[in-house]
Design an enzyme around this catalytic site. Structure first.
Site, PDB file in Angstrom:
ATOM      1  N   CYS A  72     -18.642 -12.735  16.975  1.00 20.65           N
ATOM      2  CA  CYS A  72     -18.058 -12.101  15.795  1.00 20.65           C
ATOM      3  C   CYS A  72     -18.634 -10.697  15.618  1.00 20.65           C
ATOM      4  O   CYS A  72     -19.845 -10.519  15.610  1.00 20.65           O
ATOM      5  CB  CYS A  72     -18.387 -12.958  14.574  1.00 20.65           C
ATOM      6  SG  CYS A  72     -17.961 -12.165  13.022  1.00 20.65           S
ATOM      7  N   CYS A  78     -22.740  -9.849   7.956  1.00 21.64           N
ATOM      8  CA  CYS A  78     -22.300 -10.967   7.123  1.00 21.64           C
ATOM      9  C   CYS A  78     -23.456 -11.911   6.798  1.00 21.64           C
ATOM     10  O   CYS A  78     -23.654 -12.297   5.659  1.00 21.64           O
ATOM     11  CB  CYS A  78     -21.173 -11.707   7.838  1.00 21.64           C
ATOM     12  SG  CYS A  78     -20.826 -13.340   7.212  1.00 21.64           S
ATOM     13  N   CYS A  81     -23.821 -16.538   9.756  1.00 23.34           N
ATOM     14  CA  CYS A  81     -24.279 -17.146  11.015  1.00 23.34           C
ATOM     15  C   CYS A  81     -25.577 -16.447  11.403  1.00 23.34           C
ATOM     16  O   CYS A  81     -25.568 -15.254  11.676  1.00 23.34           O
ATOM     17  CB  CYS A  81     -23.299 -16.894  12.151  1.00 23.34           C
ATOM     18  SG  CYS A  81     -21.689 -17.614  11.910  1.00 23.34           S
ATOM     19  N   CYS A 164     -12.947 -15.400   9.810  1.00 20.33           N
ATOM     20  CA  CYS A 164     -14.277 -15.929  10.137  1.00 20.33           C
ATOM     21  C   CYS A 164     -14.113 -16.855  11.338  1.00 20.33           C
ATOM     22  O   CYS A 164     -13.268 -17.766  11.315  1.00 20.33           O
ATOM     23  CB  CYS A 164     -14.830 -16.702   8.948  1.00 20.33           C
ATOM     24  SG  CYS A 164     -16.279 -17.673   9.379  1.00 20.33           S
ATOM     25  N   GLN A 288     -17.449 -33.497   4.297  1.00 16.40           N
ATOM     26  CA  GLN A 288     -18.161 -32.842   5.398  1.00 16.40           C
ATOM     27  C   GLN A 288     -17.282 -31.767   6.032  1.00 16.40           C
ATOM     28  O   GLN A 288     -16.095 -31.984   6.231  1.00 16.40           O
ATOM     29  CB  GLN A 288     -18.535 -33.886   6.458  1.00 16.40           C
ATOM     30  CG  GLN A 288     -19.534 -34.917   5.955  1.00 16.40           C
ATOM     31  CD  GLN A 288     -20.959 -34.419   5.963  1.00 16.40           C
ATOM     32  OE1 GLN A 288     -21.225 -33.263   6.288  1.00 16.40           O
ATOM     33  NE2 GLN A 288     -21.887 -35.268   5.577  1.00 16.40           N
ATOM     34  N   GLU A 338     -23.612 -42.952  -6.046  1.00 23.71           N
ATOM     35  CA  GLU A 338     -23.364 -41.515  -6.010  1.00 23.71           C
ATOM     36  C   GLU A 338     -23.393 -40.965  -7.434  1.00 23.71           C
ATOM     37  O   GLU A 338     -22.935 -41.605  -8.370  1.00 23.71           O
ATOM     38  CB  GLU A 338     -21.998 -41.277  -5.327  1.00 23.71           C
ATOM     39  CG  GLU A 338     -21.301 -39.976  -5.606  1.00 23.71           C
ATOM     40  CD  GLU A 338     -22.033 -38.756  -5.044  1.00 23.71           C
ATOM     41  OE1 GLU A 338     -22.528 -38.811  -3.900  1.00 23.71           O
ATOM     42  OE2 GLU A 338     -22.113 -37.746  -5.782  1.00 23.71           O
ATOM     43  N   ASP A 391     -28.177 -40.683   2.640  1.00 20.92           N
ATOM     44  CA  ASP A 391     -27.671 -39.383   3.117  1.00 20.92           C
ATOM     45  C   ASP A 391     -27.853 -38.368   1.977  1.00 20.92           C
ATOM     46  O   ASP A 391     -26.883 -37.897   1.401  1.00 20.92           O
ATOM     47  CB  ASP A 391     -26.189 -39.532   3.508  1.00 20.92           C
ATOM     48  CG  ASP A 391     -25.598 -38.258   4.089  1.00 20.92           C
ATOM     49  OD1 ASP A 391     -26.351 -37.296   4.332  1.00 20.92           O
ATOM     50  OD2 ASP A 391     -24.365 -38.223   4.307  1.00 20.92           O
ATOM     51  N   CYS A 418     -29.887 -33.568   6.136  1.00 22.11           N
ATOM     52  CA  CYS A 418     -29.469 -32.204   6.460  1.00 22.11           C
ATOM     53  C   CYS A 418     -30.643 -31.234   6.316  1.00 22.11           C
ATOM     54  O   CYS A 418     -30.458 -30.027   6.367  1.00 22.11           O
ATOM     55  CB  CYS A 418     -28.292 -31.783   5.579  1.00 22.11           C
ATOM     56  SG  CYS A 418     -28.633 -31.937   3.827  1.00 22.11           S
TER      57      CYS A 418
HETATM   58  N1  SAH Z   1     -22.480 -39.419   2.564  1.00 22.33           N
HETATM   59  C1  SAH Z   1     -21.555 -38.554   1.915  1.00 22.33           C
HETATM   60  C2  SAH Z   1     -22.185 -37.495   0.997  1.00 22.33           C
HETATM   61  C3  SAH Z   1     -23.429 -36.825   1.482  1.00 22.33           C
HETATM   62  S1  SAH Z   1     -23.865 -35.380   0.582  1.00 22.33           S
HETATM   63  C4  SAH Z   1     -20.656 -37.873   2.915  1.00 22.33           C
HETATM   64  O1  SAH Z   1     -20.996 -37.780   4.079  1.00 22.33           O
HETATM   65  O2  SAH Z   1     -19.580 -37.404   2.539  1.00 22.33           O
HETATM   66  C5  SAH Z   1     -25.010 -35.944  -0.620  1.00 22.33           C
HETATM   67  C6  SAH Z   1     -24.374 -36.597  -1.820  1.00 22.33           C
HETATM   68  O3  SAH Z   1     -25.427 -36.993  -2.714  1.00 22.33           O
HETATM   69  C7  SAH Z   1     -23.459 -35.675  -2.630  1.00 22.33           C
HETATM   70  O4  SAH Z   1     -22.212 -36.307  -2.773  1.00 22.33           O
HETATM   71  C8  SAH Z   1     -24.184 -35.543  -3.990  1.00 22.33           C
HETATM   72  O5  SAH Z   1     -23.294 -35.450  -5.083  1.00 22.33           O
HETATM   73  C9  SAH Z   1     -25.007 -36.810  -4.062  1.00 22.33           C
HETATM   74  N2  SAH Z   1     -26.237 -36.808  -4.883  1.00 22.33           N
HETATM   75  C10 SAH Z   1     -27.078 -35.787  -5.147  1.00 22.33           C
HETATM   76  N3  SAH Z   1     -28.153 -36.203  -5.830  1.00 22.33           N
HETATM   77  C11 SAH Z   1     -28.017 -37.553  -6.015  1.00 22.33           C
HETATM   78  C12 SAH Z   1     -28.822 -38.572  -6.624  1.00 22.33           C
HETATM   79  N4  SAH Z   1     -29.994 -38.289  -7.195  1.00 22.33           N
HETATM   80  N5  SAH Z   1     -28.374 -39.837  -6.583  1.00 22.33           N
HETATM   81  C13 SAH Z   1     -27.191 -40.142  -6.001  1.00 22.33           C
HETATM   82  N6  SAH Z   1     -26.390 -39.223  -5.407  1.00 22.33           N
HETATM   83  C14 SAH Z   1     -26.788 -37.939  -5.399  1.00 22.33           C
END
Ligand code: SAH
Length: 462
Positions: A72, A78, A81, A164, A288, A338, A391, A418
């Site tokens: 790019c 930017c 990246c 992009c 995602q 969630e 996650d 992540c």
């Molecule tokens: N596994 C899902 C989301 C992962 S991202 C996927 O792959 O689509 C992380 C998620 O955690 C987000 O949706 C966010 O809103 C949620 N989150 C953030 N803090 C939290 C908490 N304390 N308890 C429960 N969920 C939470």
């Protein structure tokens, strides 16, 4: 002693977590943006602290063997990246090393052990054009013409760019149609300083499997008399557009979207398929951004869970239920937690639409919902699941959540992360006594940037 404006020649020996080059001059550590391991560079000191400082790259004297021409042309300006100027192989090596080093330094694991339980990083065949979502701010150039682009580095000035390389080619057609229309119909871009103007952002999402495209215009008011005309033009240019909506954000804030969304044409959400499951995705839901890599990562998470059809599974931080639903048909029962109520509504709808009846979803913080169940339902299978999947966002799991997981004693814990620093911190707690790290593997979901996903499997020790 080094001071501001000094010119130094340094060899870059490492990269920090943000992808800045690290080197030493006069015994002090300097961080140099856009310099890479193996480079010898000339840099100008911009700011000095006691033992370290920041310098600006002036000239690459001897380039690292990993350097390449960035794909790019505006990659450096930017800043989105950070790793476009090194080869993709070098990027993958950097990411795997970063995670490995965090597991050793923060997690307290032994180096040879960490290497023995590592699967090699999974990269993409073509590390560009992978994002299914693009969010372009709209502004004005010096002549007053509307432009779309990206905020430069940490600033709020827009660098015009309608293509992009991490996003889809079709974005350019959509943006150009909108910009031409704004010019012809004198529709004003939003101005941050005065709060005047109409159009703030354009959000584009594409379902890679379904082929459906959603365009969401984010504007300061609901009054858009020419909306119908713009919709006509957009759909004529890009027939794959399944829906166009208008989100209203009148506040002077950096939060992109407001509370209210109205549908201008077609559907308000798009559908897509991930791991064989259909998902409805509304404009404000988290989804995602790299579906190709997400499928591979979740397949690994499912494999790590070792389900035979009987197990009870908690999926903490479940979002719209992607992992929960991918596991449901192989498990006995799945419980998702969630914090965002709309995401849980989506998760329930998605379960129903896919004929999944063994998944239940709870709104709340993982660190509150999990202990409540543990205290309230002692003895039930919910308190002693076979598998817990987490996650979490970058800040990782809350201590109370980890504590309850340890009390629940699942056979296996699958940790999707992540941010490898908080992953390492949490694994140190989980692996202190009861659990052993069996495997870990990186999946490159955010190619050409410094971010990297990791999945780890922990097994209860008997
Ligand atoms: N596994 C899902 C989301 C992962 S991202 C996927 O792959 O689509 C992380 C998620 O955690 C987000 O949706 C966010 O809103 C949620 N989150 C953030 N803090 C939290 C908490 N304390 N308890 C429960 N969920 C939470």
């Amino acid at each position: 002693m080094l001071k501001k404006d000094d010119l130094v020649v340094i060899d870059i020996t490492d990269l920090d977590a943000e992808g800045q080059g690290i080197g030493k001059a006069e015994g002090l550590t300097l961080f140099v943006k856009d310099a890479f391991v193996g480079d010898r560079v000339e840099a100008k000191v911009m700011k000095m602290k006691k033992t370290y400082g920041f310098a600006r790259l002036m000239k690459v004297i001897t380039p690292s063997k990993d350097r390449i021409e960035p794909a790019c042309p505006i990659a450096r300006a930017c800043g989105g990246c950070q790793l476009q100027e090194i080869s993709y192989e070098a990027e993958l090596r950097f990411k795997e090393n970063k995670v490995k080093n965090n597991l050793i330094r923060i997690g307290g694991f032994d180096e040879s052990f960490i290497k023995s339980v590592m699967y090699p990083i999974v990269g993409m065949e073509k590390p560009l054009r992978y994002r299914n979502k693009a969010q372009y701010p709209i502004g004005k150039d010096k002549e007053g013409n509307p432009v779309a682009g990206f905020y430069a580095g940490r600033t709020h000035s827009i660098i015009p760019n309608t293509d992009c390389l991490l996003g889809r080619e079709v974005n350019e057609t959509i943006l150009k149609t909108i910009l031409d229309f704004m010019k012809a119909e004198k529709i004003e871009p939003y101005e941050e300083n005065s709060g005047r103007g109409f159009l703030r952002h354009v959000l584009i999402r594409e379902g890679f499997v379904s082929g459906e495209i959603m365009v969401c215009l984010i504007a300061t008011s609901k009054k858009f008399p020419k909306a119908e005309m713009l919709c006509e033009k957009l759909v004529k240019e890009v027939p794959a557009i399944a829906g166009i909506s208008l989100n209203i954000n009148a506040k002077n804030t950096n939060v992109i979207m407001g509370e209210e969304t109205v549908t201008l044409r077609g559907k308000s959400e798009i559908e897509d398929e991930l791991c064989g499951i259909r998902f409805k995705i509304s404009p404000r839901s988290f989804y995602q951004v790299n579906p190709v890599q997400t499928e591979k990562l979740y397949a690994k998470a499912v494999e790590f869970a070792q389900l035979t059809g009987k197990e009870s599974v908690w999926d903490l931080y479940c979002g719209i239920g992607t992992i929960s639903l991918a596991m449901a048909h192989k498990a006995g029962k799945v419980y998702g937690v969630e914090i965002i109520p709309e995401a849980i509504e989506d998760a329930r709808k998605n379960a129903k639409a896919n004929g999944i009846t063994n998944a239940e979803f709870y709104v709340g913080k993982a660190e509150e919902v999990l202990p409540e169940f543990y205290e309230g339902q002692k003895g039930s299978e919910m308190c002693h699941p076979d598998v817990i999947v987490v996650d979490p966002p970058r800040k990782g799991c809350d201590e109370k959540c980890l504590e309850t997981m340890l009390k629940m004693e699942p056979e296996r814990i699958v940790y999707v992360s992540c941010d490898s620093a908080t992953l390492a911190r949490d694994l140190k707690i989980l692996c202190a006594e009861k659990y052993k790290l069996k495997f870990w593997q990186c999946y490159d979901q955010f190619c050409r940037t410094v971010h990297c996903e990791t999945v780890a499997l922990l097994q209860k020790e008997n």
